[in-house]
Design a protein around this motif. Sequence first.
Motif, mmCIF file in Angstrom:
data_model
loop_
_atom_site.group_PDB
_atom_site.id
_atom_site.type_symbol
_atom_site.label_atom_id
_atom_site.label_comp_id
_atom_site.label_asym_id
_atom_site.label_seq_id
_atom_site.Cartn_x
_atom_site.Cartn_y
_atom_site.Cartn_z
ATOM 1 N N GLU A 181 -12.410 2.762 8.471
ATOM 2 C CA GLU A 181 -12.937 1.234 8.784
ATOM 3 C C GLU A 181 -11.794 0.226 8.260
ATOM 4 O O GLU A 181 -11.512 -0.737 9.062
ATOM 5 C CB GLU A 181 -14.312 0.549 8.227
ATOM 6 N N GLU A 186 -8.885 0.222 10.709
ATOM 7 C CA GLU A 186 -9.320 -0.357 12.055
ATOM 8 C C GLU A 186 -9.265 -1.665 11.945
ATOM 9 O O GLU A 186 -8.919 -2.630 12.836
ATOM 10 C CB GLU A 186 -10.709 -0.051 12.458
ATOM 11 N N ILE A 187 -9.963 -2.401 10.687
ATOM 12 C CA ILE A 187 -9.805 -3.937 10.665
ATOM 13 C C ILE A 187 -8.455 -4.240 10.321
ATOM 14 O O ILE A 187 -7.883 -5.411 10.953
ATOM 15 C CB ILE A 187 -10.639 -4.076 9.226
ATOM 16 N N ARG A 232 -16.881 10.806 9.647
ATOM 17 C CA ARG A 232 -16.993 9.249 9.571
ATOM 18 C C ARG A 232 -17.663 8.860 8.164
ATOM 19 O O ARG A 232 -17.189 7.712 7.435
ATOM 20 C CB ARG A 232 -17.510 8.645 10.764
ATOM 21 N N SER A 278 -15.704 6.873 5.632
ATOM 22 C CA SER A 278 -15.936 5.690 6.456
ATOM 23 C C SER A 278 -15.168 4.379 5.785
ATOM 24 O O SER A 278 -14.761 3.695 6.575
ATOM 25 C CB SER A 278 -17.331 5.311 6.115
ATOM 26 N N ARG A 305 -4.146 6.607 11.445
ATOM 27 C CA ARG A 305 -5.255 7.366 11.789
ATOM 28 C C ARG A 305 -5.251 8.639 12.392
ATOM 29 O O ARG A 305 -5.921 9.612 11.908
ATOM 30 C CB ARG A 305 -6.019 6.482 12.901
#
Length: 416
Positions: free
Chosen positions: A265, A268-269, A257, A261, A53
């Motif tokens: 995302e 993060e998941i 973002r 996105s 990230r």
Amino acid sequence: MILNRYERMIAKRYLLPGKGEGFIFLVAAISLGAVALGVAALIIVMSVMNGFRAELFDKIVGLNGHAVIQGYDGRLSNWEQIAVAAKKTPGVLSATPLIEQPLMASANGRVEGVLVRGVRPEDIRTNKTMNENVKSGDMKTVTPGSGNIAIGSRLAEALGAYPGSEISLISPEGRATPIGTVPRIVSYKVGAIFEVGVYDYDNAFVVMPIQDAQNLLMLGDDVGMVEVQVTNPDKVGQILAPLQPLAKDRAIITDWRQMNSALFEALEIERVAMFVVLSLIVLVAVFNILSSLIMLVRAKTRDIAILRTMGASRRGLMKVFMTVGVTIGSLGIVLGIIIGALFLFFRQGIVNAFQFLTGANLWDPSVRFLTELPAKTDPFEVLTVVLLALVLSFLATLYPAWKAASTDPVQVLRYE
């Protein structure tokens, strides 16, 4: 837990293998190793996910800014008005004009799709992401009117290009003729080759002065968008909210973002899912501690009964076995931290070694986005992993310790 002298002596004795207790010691060692592997796996995976990230954010934002104000039809007229208004907005660090246009490039009989990026000369010179990653050539040669451009390293490989070689850019916006529009073809020299470490950028970017991009695309004084940098990337939407009325009729504001996105995302998941799954390794290791303590209690039933007749309290015996279990867990945690740190330090060498041994490409940049395995260790997350393992290890000691403390010396020693 505060142990007195005799409790410490007994706990130390039970941690070491006695006569005929080799199997119990082996189970305890396996439990320690399992805890170490679980902790190491959690630290490694969380650090790598954080590194993904952070690296992606730094490289993407380093080239694309925190937000862009882009014209609806790909052209932004009177962009100076928007740029001035953006610079006056609290929280905005800079607002610079930018042109981005997908075109075709040809060299040495090869053709590739590229993304032409027109940037102000001063921004080319001050962009750390590009200037700190120049593989060959010199970014200083990329100046207005020089005919020089900078390209990504993988695009250079695909086209067989090198500093000084020529590349032709093909634009569909060309001259109108009686037989239709003739594509505009302009030749440029490669002044520099850079590698920022993001596959999509290194495989497609062609950077040139904004004046040359305007001439190539016949934009006149127009640009494609205004790139904005802010003080707090996490609050970019709130910072740029005052610009919405000004850009409403001719442009759209897109922050980092929204542009990425799906990627962030997904990261993060995956990060949360990996934490949950790998926590099960620690849980399995804790069950090993539980089983080894139960075996130890069974093996030491006679000793426990004798200690009870000599005046040992139930509470003292509980503390002894809880100390044994927590010590195994703690040693496993320390070993896991060491293993995790060593793996992260030598991570790229380990990946290369596995690739060499297996003959498989375990780190394909076209799939992984980055050219090397990144890592960024968060001390708070490491502390969370340590506390999780400690708490589970402590809970695993409760039943065996209670079982040992509830031993009835009369029943055990009746036939002795």
